[in-house]
Design an enzyme around this catalytic site. Structure first.
Site, PDB file in Angstrom:
ATOM      1  N   ARG A  61     -45.813 -78.107  22.963  1.00  0.00           N
ATOM      2  CA  ARG A  61     -46.349 -77.567  24.000  1.00  0.00           C
ATOM      3  C   ARG A  61     -46.715 -75.961  24.243  1.00  0.00           C
ATOM      4  O   ARG A  61     -47.710 -75.563  25.112  1.00  0.00           O
ATOM      5  CB  ARG A  61     -45.084 -77.667  25.251  1.00  0.00           C
ATOM      6  CG  ARG A  61     -44.675 -78.905  25.813  1.00  0.00           C
ATOM      7  CD  ARG A  61     -43.618 -78.953  26.976  1.00  0.00           C
ATOM      8  NE  ARG A  61     -42.324 -78.429  26.376  1.00  0.00           N
ATOM      9  CZ  ARG A  61     -41.294 -78.855  25.959  1.00  0.00           C
ATOM     10  NH1 ARG A  61     -41.258 -80.161  25.839  1.00  0.00           N
ATOM     11  NH2 ARG A  61     -40.379 -78.391  25.371  1.00  0.00           N
ATOM     12  N   GLU A  98     -28.679 -76.697  17.371  1.00  0.00           N
ATOM     13  CA  GLU A  98     -27.364 -77.129  17.857  1.00  0.00           C
ATOM     14  C   GLU A  98     -26.564 -77.873  17.065  1.00  0.00           C
ATOM     15  O   GLU A  98     -25.392 -77.593  16.901  1.00  0.00           O
ATOM     16  CB  GLU A  98     -27.452 -77.216  19.222  1.00  0.00           C
ATOM     17  CG  GLU A  98     -26.140 -76.651  20.255  1.00  0.00           C
ATOM     18  CD  GLU A  98     -26.390 -76.792  21.572  1.00  0.00           C
ATOM     19  OE1 GLU A  98     -25.318 -76.913  22.271  1.00  0.00           O
ATOM     20  OE2 GLU A  98     -27.623 -77.046  21.979  1.00  0.00           O
TER      21      GLU A  98
END
Length: 176
Positions: A61, A98
Site C-alpha cells: 500500500r 509481534e
C-alpha cells in the site's frame, strides 16, 4: 487545497486481524478519489520544497501513495519489498514482528550514495518494518531525514523505535 477530515474516509474494522484489534483500513481512502487526491496533494505541499532526492515505499500500500507523489515532484521511487519479490542483486534485512520474523529487500543499485530518501508507508503502527527499511536504506548509503505515513498509531510507540528520525503523518489515532 481543500482541507478534508481524513477520519471520515478511513474504515475502522473491529476484531481484525484478530479479536481485540481495531484495524484502520486505508483502502477506503483509495476508493474515494477526493480523499486519495487530498493525501497526495498534502504530501506534495509538505515535501515539494524540501531537499528530498528520492522516496522509498514499503510494499504494497505504500507504493500507492509514493508513486503519484514521486511522479508529481519528479524524484525516483525506490521499492522495498518482501523477501523473494525483487529480481537480481538485493540487500535483505530480517526483523521481528509481534509473533514472527519477516524479511524485506531493496535493490541497493537504485540508491544513490548520500541521497536524502523520504521513507513512506501507508500506516505506521509499531515501526518495526519502517525501522528495518531505514536500516536497509542507510546500509545502501542513503540518509533518511524523515518518515511519512498517511495514518499513525502513536499509542503503539512507533516514535521510540524510529527515533531519532522524525515521523510525520496526516492523521493519528490514539487508541479506542
Amino acid at each position: 487545497m481543500e482541507k478534508l477530515n481524513l477520519d471520515d474516509y478511513i474504515r475502522k474494522v473491529p476484531d481484525f486481524p484478530k479479536k481485540g484489534v481495531l484495524f484502520y483500513d486505508i483502502t477506503s481512502i483509495l476508493a474515494q478519489p477526493r480523499a486519495f487526491r487530498y493525501c497526495i496533494d498534502s504530501m506534495v505541499e509538505l515535501y515539494q520544497d524540501r531537499k528530498i532526492d528520492a522516496i522509498a515505499a514499503i510494499e504494497a500500500r505504500g507504493f500507492l501513495f509514493a508513486a503519484p507523489f514521486a511522479a508529481h515532484v519528479g524524484i525516483p521511487l525506490l521499492l522495498i519489498r518482501k523477501k523473494g519479490k525483487l529480481p537480481g542483486k538485493v540487500m535483505t534485512k530480517k526483523y521481528s514482528l509481534e509473533y514472527a520474523e519477516a524479511e524485506i529487500e531493496i535493490h541497493c543499485d537504485d540508491v544513490v550514495q548520500g541521497s536524502r530518501v523520504l521513507l513512506l508507508d501507508d500506516l505506521i503502527a509499531t515501526g518495526g518494518t519502517l525501522n528495518a527499511a531505514r536500516e536497509l536504506l542507510t546500509a545502501c548509503g542513503a540518509q533518511v531525514p524523515e518518515i511519512f505515513g498517511v495514518v499513525g498509531l502513536p499509542f503503539l510507540n512507533y516514535e521510540k523505535v524510529l527515533n531519532p528520525t522524525p515521523v510525520r503523518t496526516l492523521i493519528n489515532y490514539h487508541g479506542e
